[in-house]
Design a protein around this motif. Sequence first.
Motif, short mmCIF file in Angstrom:
data_model
loop_
_atom_site.label_atom_id
_atom_site.label_comp_id
_atom_site.label_asym_id
_atom_site.label_seq_id
_atom_site.Cartn_x
_atom_site.Cartn_y
_atom_site.Cartn_z
N GLU A 188 10.16 -1.82 -10.97
CA GLU A 188 9.65 -3.18 -11.12
C GLU A 188 8.78 -3.57 -9.92
O GLU A 188 7.72 -4.18 -10.09
N GLN A 189 9.25 -3.23 -8.71
CA GLN A 189 8.48 -3.55 -7.51
C GLN A 189 7.14 -2.81 -7.52
O GLN A 189 6.11 -3.36 -7.12
N TYR A 190 7.17 -1.57 -7.98
CA TYR A 190 5.92 -0.80 -8.05
C TYR A 190 4.94 -1.44 -9.03
O TYR A 190 3.75 -1.60 -8.71
N LEU A 191 5.43 -1.80 -10.20
CA LEU A 191 4.54 -2.44 -11.18
C LEU A 191 3.99 -3.76 -10.65
O LEU A 191 2.82 -4.09 -10.88
N GLY A 192 4.83 -4.52 -9.95
CA GLY A 192 4.35 -5.77 -9.37
C GLY A 192 3.20 -5.54 -8.41
O GLY A 192 2.18 -6.25 -8.45
N ALA A 193 3.34 -4.53 -7.53
CA ALA A 193 2.26 -4.21 -6.59
C ALA A 193 1.01 -3.73 -7.32
O ALA A 193 -0.12 -4.09 -6.97
N LEU A 194 1.21 -2.91 -8.36
CA LEU A 194 0.07 -2.39 -9.12
C LEU A 194 -0.68 -3.50 -9.84
O LEU A 194 -1.92 -3.56 -9.80
N PHE A 195 0.05 -4.40 -10.47
CA PHE A 195 -0.60 -5.50 -11.20
C PHE A 195 -1.27 -6.49 -10.24
O PHE A 195 -2.30 -7.08 -10.57
N GLU A 196 -0.69 -6.68 -9.07
CA GLU A 196 -1.35 -7.51 -8.05
C GLU A 196 -2.69 -6.90 -7.67
O GLU A 196 -3.69 -7.62 -7.51
N ASN B 226 0.82 -1.21 0.00
CA ASN B 226 0.00 0.00 0.00
C ASN B 226 0.86 1.26 0.00
O ASN B 226 0.51 2.26 -0.64
N GLU B 227 1.98 1.22 0.74
CA GLU B 227 2.88 2.37 0.75
C GLU B 227 3.47 2.60 -0.64
O GLU B 227 3.59 3.76 -1.08
N VAL B 228 3.81 1.51 -1.33
CA VAL B 228 4.36 1.64 -2.68
C VAL B 228 3.32 2.21 -3.63
O VAL B 228 3.61 3.08 -4.46
N LEU B 229 2.08 1.77 -3.50
CA LEU B 229 1.03 2.18 -4.42
C LEU B 229 0.58 3.62 -4.22
O LEU B 229 -0.14 4.16 -5.05
N GLU B 230 0.98 4.23 -3.11
CA GLU B 230 0.64 5.62 -2.87
C GLU B 230 1.49 6.57 -3.69
O GLU B 230 1.24 7.78 -3.73
N LYS B 231 2.51 6.05 -4.36
CA LYS B 231 3.39 6.89 -5.15
C LYS B 231 2.64 7.48 -6.35
O LYS B 231 1.80 6.81 -6.96
N GLU C 188 5.23 11.50 -10.47
CA GLU C 188 6.50 12.24 -10.26
C GLU C 188 7.45 11.41 -9.39
O GLU C 188 8.67 11.39 -9.63
N GLU C 189 6.92 10.75 -8.38
CA GLU C 189 7.76 9.89 -7.53
C GLU C 189 8.25 8.67 -8.30
O GLU C 189 9.36 8.18 -8.08
N ILE C 190 7.42 8.17 -9.20
CA ILE C 190 7.82 7.04 -10.05
C ILE C 190 8.98 7.45 -10.96
O ILE C 190 9.91 6.67 -11.20
N ASP C 191 8.95 8.69 -11.44
CA ASP C 191 10.03 9.18 -12.30
C ASP C 191 11.37 9.18 -11.57
O ASP C 191 12.43 9.06 -12.21
N ALA C 192 11.33 9.33 -10.25
CA ALA C 192 12.57 9.38 -9.46
C ALA C 192 13.04 8.00 -9.01
O ALA C 192 14.10 7.88 -8.38
#
Length: 244
Positions: free
Chosen positions: A117-125, A98-103, A106-110
């Motif tokens: 990859e970890q962010y996409l994994g959480a999003l696709f889950e 949930n903390e990752v998905l709050e990004k 602009e935060e993803i760009d950084a």
Amino acid sequence: MGSTHKPGQKKKQMTRIEFTSLLEINGKNNSRCAAMAKKRSVQGIDLLFNKRFMQAAALLLLFYFVILPYWEIIVAICFYAIFIYALLRSKSHETKRNEVLEKDIEEIDAMNGLDFEQYLGALFEEMGYMVKFTPASGDYGADLLLTKGNRTIAVQAKRYSSTVGVKAVQEASGAKGFYKTNEAWVVTNNSFTKNACNFAEKIQVRLIDRDQLINFIVRHKNKKLEKVMSPKAITPTVGENDKA
């Protein structure tokens, strides 16, 4: 005539006798030492065996008188501890996700490549896919493998500060063949070159650019907002003028 002896002959004979006796004494002493050493070795083995036997007997008594009468309680405690551990681990994973998905974008760009990859994994889950991460090196062109029903997808993640070219499309296509998936995607926080778009269309690789990624993020946040809000809170009130 009496026998004649050369000078020193008797002394030499006595010396040989003494030397022979000395060898016999040394041989007996060596035999005794060997016998004593063998006896001590046997005694040491017996002592070690007795010690191990006593330890085994103590463990057996401990099991019989302490553990066996309460085995049901002990097993229940073990299962309860495993359940609590799994629950806490699952809760920790969910909190981290949930903390990752709050990004936001602009935060993803950084982010670096691994964090992306970890962010996409959480999003696709969150979107209902089963996610498997490939090794950091030797991934054969795929960073994530998605499964949803009969669909299997090889995903190439590209967190770029510039446009993504044909090479990423080639990697995704190769990963599709290697992992035997029925789809291949390239996901980026940026955009794709025209050549990459044309090539992807030819070999049927799906390209997800910045706008589509933002759309995924917005859909996720809206879905989460709907879960938080109660039906009563989003039900409009009926005014006096609206009544029939």
